[in-house]
Design an enzyme around this catalytic site. Structure first.
Site, PDB file in Angstrom:
ATOM      1  N   LYS A 165       0.841  -1.191   0.000  1.00  8.36           N
ATOM      2  CA  LYS A 165       0.000   0.000   0.000  1.00  8.36           C
ATOM      3  C   LYS A 165       0.882   1.250   0.000  1.00  8.36           C
ATOM      4  O   LYS A 165       1.516   1.589   0.993  1.00  8.36           O
ATOM      5  CB  LYS A 165      -0.937  -0.012   1.210  1.00  8.36           C
ATOM      6  CG  LYS A 165      -2.037  -1.058   1.100  1.00  8.36           C
ATOM      7  CD  LYS A 165      -2.868  -0.858  -0.150  1.00  8.36           C
ATOM      8  CE  LYS A 165      -3.869  -1.966  -0.366  1.00  8.36           C
ATOM      9  NZ  LYS A 165      -4.650  -1.786  -1.608  1.00  8.36           N
ATOM     10  N   LYS A 265     -13.063  -6.976  -8.505  1.00  9.97           N
ATOM     11  CA  LYS A 265     -13.701  -7.055  -7.195  1.00  9.97           C
ATOM     12  C   LYS A 265     -15.189  -7.347  -7.389  1.00  9.97           C
ATOM     13  O   LYS A 265     -15.897  -6.605  -8.069  1.00  9.97           O
ATOM     14  CB  LYS A 265     -13.493  -5.764  -6.415  1.00  9.97           C
ATOM     15  CG  LYS A 265     -12.062  -5.584  -5.919  1.00  9.97           C
ATOM     16  CD  LYS A 265     -11.925  -4.333  -5.095  1.00  9.97           C
ATOM     17  CE  LYS A 265     -10.615  -4.338  -4.308  1.00  9.97           C
ATOM     18  NZ  LYS A 265      -9.424  -4.211  -5.172  1.00  9.97           N
TER      19      LYS A 265
END
Length: 367
Positions: A165, A265
């Site tokens: 991240k 997703k």
């Protein structure tokens, strides 16, 4: 068979690490997840789960799942849950947008279809294209050395794929990528996921600075056009996520050669019916996928496992075992990670059963 009722439960999912940080200072400490039941006149109930990644990741938020179910739920009563395309067209006609609200209804109906047919959902989605699914581990944004230590720990647990991240200070992000890549083996995979957190100028600079490293660049900027500009300036393999939210954006991105991999997703696109269509388009076009969701617990993880298991291995870049990130079990029968892999249950449907003692009383009751 007809849908006779919908129920939803709110459940908190605390994190083993205590906190999950990503770009622009965003973080979550306890995820707010919604478990959904679709009931039928045949006495068969299907289950699903939807858990947005806070309210700053996509146009979705946890309370919106339940508010949306209150809106759309009465309008699917009386429909046949096994007519999945009919169901999805109807949901799109009575509620424009809000795919994350429709997703758990769609997924629960796949669970019903599996229970009716006696087949696991992965069989209905195309069959066992692979026996086990390779997983990645998301590494919460911290100082470079702290992220490297976490990668070393998860590598010892069997992971070989890591999503870093980034999307903060550009110089720190360069250090994050370099320090973490150094501790990995040549066969390990590193993805630098900015979650739209870089400007175009920052993304171009960072991609150039790490151009000598084996690293994937994921969703550097907020808009498709900005990402396409960065894509044209780097030789690093490129992943798109947030801007690929349906068949239309996928087809445009394929035509523009905008990425090498997509992050698919399930709730972002509206459930398994639409995710399967996008998966099949990706396979036909030679585009690998990370198959996952925004977040979740046992039921989301099971749903991911079924779609991923029915996807050819060469197009299954990675998947996510979200239930290993949290401290609360909400369903029996969910996949468990073994040496960096998971698989889907062979039981009918999703192969899970909610733990109602954990869920408590439903907060939404329709029908």
């Amino acid at each position: 068979m007809k849908i006779t009722g919908i129920k939803a439960w709110k459940v908190g999912l605390p994190l083993k690490e205590g906190r999950y940080n990503w770009s622009n200072g965003n973080f979550v400490e306890v995820f707010d997840s919604t478990v959904v039941a679709v009931e039928t006149d045949a006495g068969i109930t299907g289950y699903a789960e939807c858990c947005p990644l806070g309210s700053a990741y996509l146009p979705a938020y946890a309370h919106g799942v339940r508010a949306g179910l209150e809106e759309i739920g009465p309008k699917v009563i009386g429909l046949d849950p096994t007519d999945l395309n009919v169901l999805n067209r109807h949901m799109d006609s009575v509620l424009r947008g809000h795919p994350y609200v429709k997703a758990p209804i769609d997924i629960a109906c796949w669970d019903i279809l599996g229970k009716v047919s006696g087949l696991p959902v992965y069989k209905l989605l195309g069959g066992a294209a692979q026996e086990k699914v390779a997983l990645y581990r998301a590494i919460s944004q911290e100082a470079p050395e702290a992220m490297a230590r976490k990668i070393a720990g998860y590598k010892a647990e069997g992971y070989t794929k890591f999503q870093l991240k980034v999307g903060g200070d550009a110089d720190q992000d360069i250090d994050r990528i370099r320090v973490t890549r150094e501790i990995l083996d040549a066969t390990d995979t590193l993805v630098a996921d900015a979650n739209t957190g870089w400007t175009r100028a920052e993304a171009a600079r960072i991609a150039a600075e790490v151009g000598d490293l084996d690293v994937y660049i994921e969703q550097p900027c907020p808009t498709y056009e900005e990402c396409l500009s960065v894509r044209a300036r780097t030789a690093r393999p490129f992943v798109l996520d947030e801007v690929i939210d349906g068949v239309g954006t996928l087809m445009k991105a394929l035509a523009d050669d905008a990425m090498d991999i997509i992050n698919l997703k399930i709730s972002k696109v509206g459930g398994l019916t639409k995710a399967r269509l996008m998966r099949d388009i990706c396979v036909a076009s030679g585009t690998p996928m990370t198959i996952e969701d925004t977040w979740g617990g046992d039921i989301v993880t099971a749903t991911i496992a079924h779609l991923a298991r029915s996807t050819p291995e060469e197009f299954s870049f990675s998947a996510t075992d979200f239930n290993s990130y949290g401290t609360v079990d909400i369903a029996k029968g969910a996949p468990k990670r073994v040496n960096g892999f998971m698989t889907a249950s062979d039981a009918p449907g999703l192969g899970i059963e909610p733990i109602f003692e954990v869920l408590g009383e439903p907060v939404v009751v329709i029908g």
